[in-house]
Motif scaffolding. Structure first.
Motif, short mmCIF file in Angstrom:
data_model
loop_
_atom_site.label_atom_id
_atom_site.label_comp_id
_atom_site.label_asym_id
_atom_site.label_seq_id
_atom_site.Cartn_x
_atom_site.Cartn_y
_atom_site.Cartn_z
N ARG A 49 20.98 -11.06 14.57
CA ARG A 49 21.33 -10.30 15.75
C ARG A 49 20.20 -10.40 16.77
O ARG A 49 19.10 -9.92 16.53
CB ARG A 49 21.56 -8.84 15.38
CG ARG A 49 22.06 -8.04 16.57
CD ARG A 49 22.55 -6.68 16.19
NE ARG A 49 22.85 -6.00 17.45
CZ ARG A 49 22.77 -4.69 17.63
NH1 ARG A 49 22.45 -3.92 16.64
NH2 ARG A 49 23.04 -4.16 18.79
N VAL A 50 20.47 -11.08 17.87
CA VAL A 50 19.46 -11.28 18.90
C VAL A 50 19.81 -10.41 20.11
O VAL A 50 20.87 -10.56 20.71
CB VAL A 50 19.36 -12.76 19.32
CG1 VAL A 50 18.28 -12.93 20.39
CG2 VAL A 50 19.06 -13.65 18.12
N SER A 73 12.01 -8.54 14.51
CA SER A 73 10.92 -8.37 15.48
C SER A 73 10.03 -7.25 14.98
O SER A 73 10.52 -6.21 14.52
CB SER A 73 11.48 -8.01 16.86
OG SER A 73 12.11 -9.10 17.47
N MET A 74 8.73 -7.45 15.07
CA MET A 74 7.77 -6.42 14.70
C MET A 74 6.66 -6.39 15.74
O MET A 74 6.52 -7.31 16.55
CB MET A 74 7.20 -6.68 13.29
CG MET A 74 8.21 -6.46 12.18
SD MET A 74 7.60 -6.91 10.52
CE MET A 74 6.17 -5.85 10.36
N LEU A 75 5.86 -5.34 15.72
CA LEU A 75 4.80 -5.19 16.71
C LEU A 75 3.59 -4.53 16.07
O LEU A 75 3.65 -3.36 15.66
CB LEU A 75 5.31 -4.34 17.88
CG LEU A 75 4.36 -4.10 19.05
CD1 LEU A 75 3.94 -5.41 19.71
CD2 LEU A 75 5.01 -3.17 20.09
N HIS A 76 2.49 -5.27 16.00
CA HIS A 76 1.26 -4.68 15.45
C HIS A 76 0.68 -3.69 16.44
O HIS A 76 0.75 -3.88 17.66
CB HIS A 76 0.24 -5.77 15.12
CG HIS A 76 -0.97 -5.22 14.42
ND1 HIS A 76 -2.16 -4.96 15.08
CD2 HIS A 76 -1.16 -4.81 13.14
CE1 HIS A 76 -3.03 -4.45 14.22
NE2 HIS A 76 -2.45 -4.35 13.04
N ILE A 77 0.09 -2.63 15.93
CA ILE A 77 -0.39 -1.53 16.76
C ILE A 77 -1.43 -2.00 17.79
O ILE A 77 -1.47 -1.49 18.92
CB ILE A 77 -0.96 -0.38 15.88
CG1 ILE A 77 -1.30 0.85 16.73
CG2 ILE A 77 -2.13 -0.85 15.04
CD1 ILE A 77 -0.12 1.49 17.44
N GLY A 131 17.88 -6.74 6.68
CA GLY A 131 18.75 -6.99 7.81
C GLY A 131 18.06 -7.80 8.90
O GLY A 131 16.87 -8.11 8.81
N ASN A 132 18.82 -8.13 9.92
CA ASN A 132 18.31 -8.92 11.04
C ASN A 132 18.30 -8.07 12.30
O ASN A 132 19.27 -7.37 12.59
CB ASN A 132 19.21 -10.14 11.28
CG ASN A 132 19.18 -11.10 10.12
OD1 ASN A 132 18.28 -11.92 10.00
ND2 ASN A 132 20.19 -11.02 9.25
N PHE A 133 17.20 -8.14 13.05
CA PHE A 133 17.08 -7.34 14.26
C PHE A 133 15.96 -7.92 15.11
O PHE A 133 14.79 -7.66 14.84
CB PHE A 133 16.77 -5.90 13.86
CG PHE A 133 17.35 -4.85 14.79
CD1 PHE A 133 18.40 -5.11 15.64
CD2 PHE A 133 16.82 -3.56 14.78
CE1 PHE A 133 18.93 -4.14 16.47
CE2 PHE A 133 17.34 -2.56 15.60
CZ PHE A 133 18.40 -2.86 16.44
N VAL A 134 16.29 -8.71 16.13
CA VAL A 134 15.23 -9.35 16.92
C VAL A 134 15.53 -9.27 18.41
O VAL A 134 16.68 -9.26 18.85
CB VAL A 134 15.00 -10.84 16.54
CG1 VAL A 134 14.54 -10.97 15.10
CG2 VAL A 134 16.25 -11.67 16.80
#
Length: 288
Positions: free
Chosen positions: A112-113, A185-189, A258-261
């Motif tokens: 899922r984009v 998608s992830m985000l480092h602090i 799951g997918n999530f980007v």
């Protein structure tokens, strides 16, 4: 050059506390303060002395209990708008709101984009309370009161909460982990902290979608965490068929596999905020 004065509303929050630490690298450029917005005392605070407000107060995505529904809207929506109105009335020039990727719903079994044409569609009252806060804030924006909304994906780092520490625990103790192809998608602090700093520096308004430069595959993330602790973990596709059939229906599996980007173009910015790549971010997070 005078210091930029920033007020963080939401004392002791993970994002706010780390942002304060991040800006401490430039003591001559920034003056940062945090306050609690629980109770009524914050209403007596003079906001006029601040250039920007970073609003991180809120109830996190931790409960689906219907009894909590009213509280989510009261804190995540109503309090946000109330703080923003006070900021505008007292001459603050910029209001930065921490929203969430969850306004687009949950992860799924399909890739899922999310792109700029994707319409927000929350699947729970946490996501909906954030979306309604965003909508309320848009009614307040003006040339003299800029609203910057950040919709981050999963935030992680040293002492973070949520799914990352659970995966880190699994990486340290499990000998085998499912090898399912997925993308997150992830985000480092640290990347987020630098991004917020740039929003302040550039007096930005609008919607923003920061993320790490790389998408994450859960099994590879777990393997990298294990390696950071000097451990080996075997990735196996043995249970993939069973797990894949369950991902869309079992909440915890959906969160993990799951997918999530975000489309990567959404996350481009005119200055680089990617302080750490994925490997470095894991090493920093896991290093004691």
């Amino acid at each position: 050059m005078s210091k930029k004065r920033i007020l963080i509303t939401g004392k002791g929050s993970y994002v706010g506390s780390n942002f304060m630490i991040w800006l401490s690298q430039w003591p001559n450029q920034y003056e940062v303060e945090e306050i609690t917005v629980r109770g009524e005392e914050w209403k007596e605070k003079d906001f006029s002395q601040y250039d920007s407000i970073l609003h991180v107060a809120g109830i996190a995505h931790v409960s689906t209990d219907p009894k909590m529904k009213d509280q989510y809207y009261k804190v995540n929506r109503d309090l946000t708008i109330e703080v923003a109105k006070k900021a505008k009335n007292q001459g603050v020039k910029q209001f930065i709101f921490m929203s969430s990727i969850i306004v687009y719903g949950d992860s799924s079994s399909d890739i899922r984009v999310i792109d700029r044409n994707t319409v927000p569609k929350p699947s729970n009252f946490y996501g909906n309370s954030k979306l309604q806060a965003e909508e309320g804030l848009q009614l307040l924006k003006s040339d003299d009161f800029k609203i910057a909304v950040i919709r981050p994906p999963m935030i992680y780092g040293k002492d973070s909460k949520g799914n990352y520490p659970k995966l880190a625990k699994a990486a340290r103790f499990l000998p085998v982990f499912p090898d399912i192809d997925n993308q997150r998608s992830m985000l480092h602090i640290d990347n987020l902290s630098e991004f917020i700093k740039l929003l302040v520096d550039n007096k930005e308004d609008g919607f923003f979608f920061p993320q790490n430069s790389e998408y994450v595959k859960t099994s590879q993330l777990v393997k990298s965490i294990a390696e950071a602790h000097g451990k080996k973990i075997r990735l196996s596709k043995k249970f993939n068929l069973i797990l894949k059939s369950m991902i869309g229906n079992v909440g915890i599996l959906n969160k993990v596999f799951g997918n999530f980007v975000y489309d990567k173009n959404m996350s481009d910015y005119k200055a680089n905020y990617h302080i750490r790549n994925l490997k470095e971010s894991i090493e920093v997070t896991e290093n004691n």
